[in-house]
Design a protein around this motif. Structure first.
Motif, PDB file in Angstrom:
ATOM      1  N   LYS A 127      -9.257  -5.338   0.749  1.00  0.00           N
ATOM      2  CA  LYS A 127      -9.830  -4.260  -0.064  1.00  0.00           C
ATOM      3  C   LYS A 127     -11.059  -3.671   0.617  1.00  0.00           C
ATOM      4  O   LYS A 127     -11.247  -2.451   0.633  1.00  0.00           O
TER       5      LYS A 127
ATOM      6  N   ILE B 233      -4.510   2.310   8.245  1.00  0.00           N
ATOM      7  CA  ILE B 233      -4.209   1.236   7.288  1.00  0.00           C
ATOM      8  C   ILE B 233      -3.717  -0.001   8.039  1.00  0.00           C
ATOM      9  O   ILE B 233      -4.149  -1.116   7.753  1.00  0.00           O
TER      10      ILE B 233
ATOM     11  N   THR C  30       5.842   4.060   0.503  1.00  0.00           N
ATOM     12  CA  THR C  30       5.187   2.847   0.994  1.00  0.00           C
ATOM     13  C   THR C  30       4.600   3.101   2.381  1.00  0.00           C
ATOM     14  O   THR C  30       5.301   3.553   3.281  1.00  0.00           O
TER      15      THR C  30
ATOM     16  N   LEU D 197      -3.489   0.426  -3.434  1.00  0.00           N
ATOM     17  CA  LEU D 197      -3.067  -0.955  -3.228  1.00  0.00           C
ATOM     18  C   LEU D 197      -2.408  -1.405  -4.523  1.00  0.00           C
ATOM     19  O   LEU D 197      -3.035  -1.372  -5.586  1.00  0.00           O
TER      20      LEU D 197
ATOM     21  N   ILE E 289       0.869  -1.177   0.000  1.00  0.00           N
ATOM     22  CA  ILE E 289       0.000   0.000   0.000  1.00  0.00           C
ATOM     23  C   ILE E 289       0.903   1.223   0.000  1.00  0.00           C
ATOM     24  O   ILE E 289       1.858   1.305   0.785  1.00  0.00           O
TER      25      ILE E 289
ATOM     26  N   LEU F 193      -9.834  -1.584   3.621  1.00  0.00           N
ATOM     27  CA  LEU F 193      -9.198  -0.335   3.188  1.00  0.00           C
ATOM     28  C   LEU F 193     -10.239   0.662   2.671  1.00  0.00           C
ATOM     29  O   LEU F 193     -10.107   1.865   2.889  1.00  0.00           O
TER      30      LEU F 193
END
Length: 179
Positions: A55, A102, A39, A157, A6, A58
């Motif tokens: 997913k 995150i 990152t 992502l 991510i 996030l």
């Protein structure tokens, strides 16, 4: 299974300037311009079922756009032979809060939590041999490096496929800011 991470994409102007630094320093493998990023979390190999849950987790993260300033240079590890040459970031509470959200989402998706403390940086080169003197010169030359702030409005992502020529990154999904 996919190798995932991510990250925040940087503006093209910053990436192009950073790429222009790849000069005559011996023993360095420079990061290609299109792969320079910040990152937020490296995940490694993730099973499809975990990736789907990731997913979803996030997508639930809410954050407001925030400014970020790229500045300074350094290397890892801080002592001994340098292995990574990086560009730094001005301290940013919103960045740290986003990264923590995150990390919480990643853990909630069943992926092992990161043990190391988040250290925001942009890798620009990997160092293959002892290049301590060259790294020191580079850091002295660029220690005042600073760019105007840019606004972070999303995070991405990415998947990464390794090959003998290096990694290829592909956007899997972009997550936009919202308050």
């Amino acid at each position: 299974m996919a190798r995932l991470f991510i990250a925040i994409e940087l503006p093209d102007e910053i990436k192009e300037t950073l790429s222009s630094f790849c000069c005559d320093l011996p023993g360095m493998r420079w990061v290609p311009t299109d792969q320079i990023h910040l990152t937020l979390r490296f995940l490694g190999d993730v099973q499809p079922k975990e990736a789907a849950g990731l997913k979803e987790a996030l997508a639930a993260i809410a954050f407001a756009p925030f400014p970020l300033t790229v500045q300074g240079v350094g290397h890892f590890p801080p002592h001994g032979h340098p292995r990574v040459l990086w560009i730094g970031l001005e301290e940013s509470r919103p960045l740290l809060e986003l990264q923590q959200r995150i990390e919480t989402a990643v853990a909630g998706a069943g992926i092992v939590p990161e043990e190391r403390r988040f250290s925001p940086h942009i890798t620009i080169a990997r160092i293959k041999e002892n290049a301590s003197a060259a790294v020191k010169l580079f850091e002295v030359k660029h220690r005042q490096l600073s760019f105007p702030p840019f606004t972070v409005e999303d995070f991405i992502l990415f998947s990464s496929v390794l090959s003998p020529k290096g990694a290829t990154h592909r956007r899997e999904r972009t997550f936009r800011s919202r308050s």
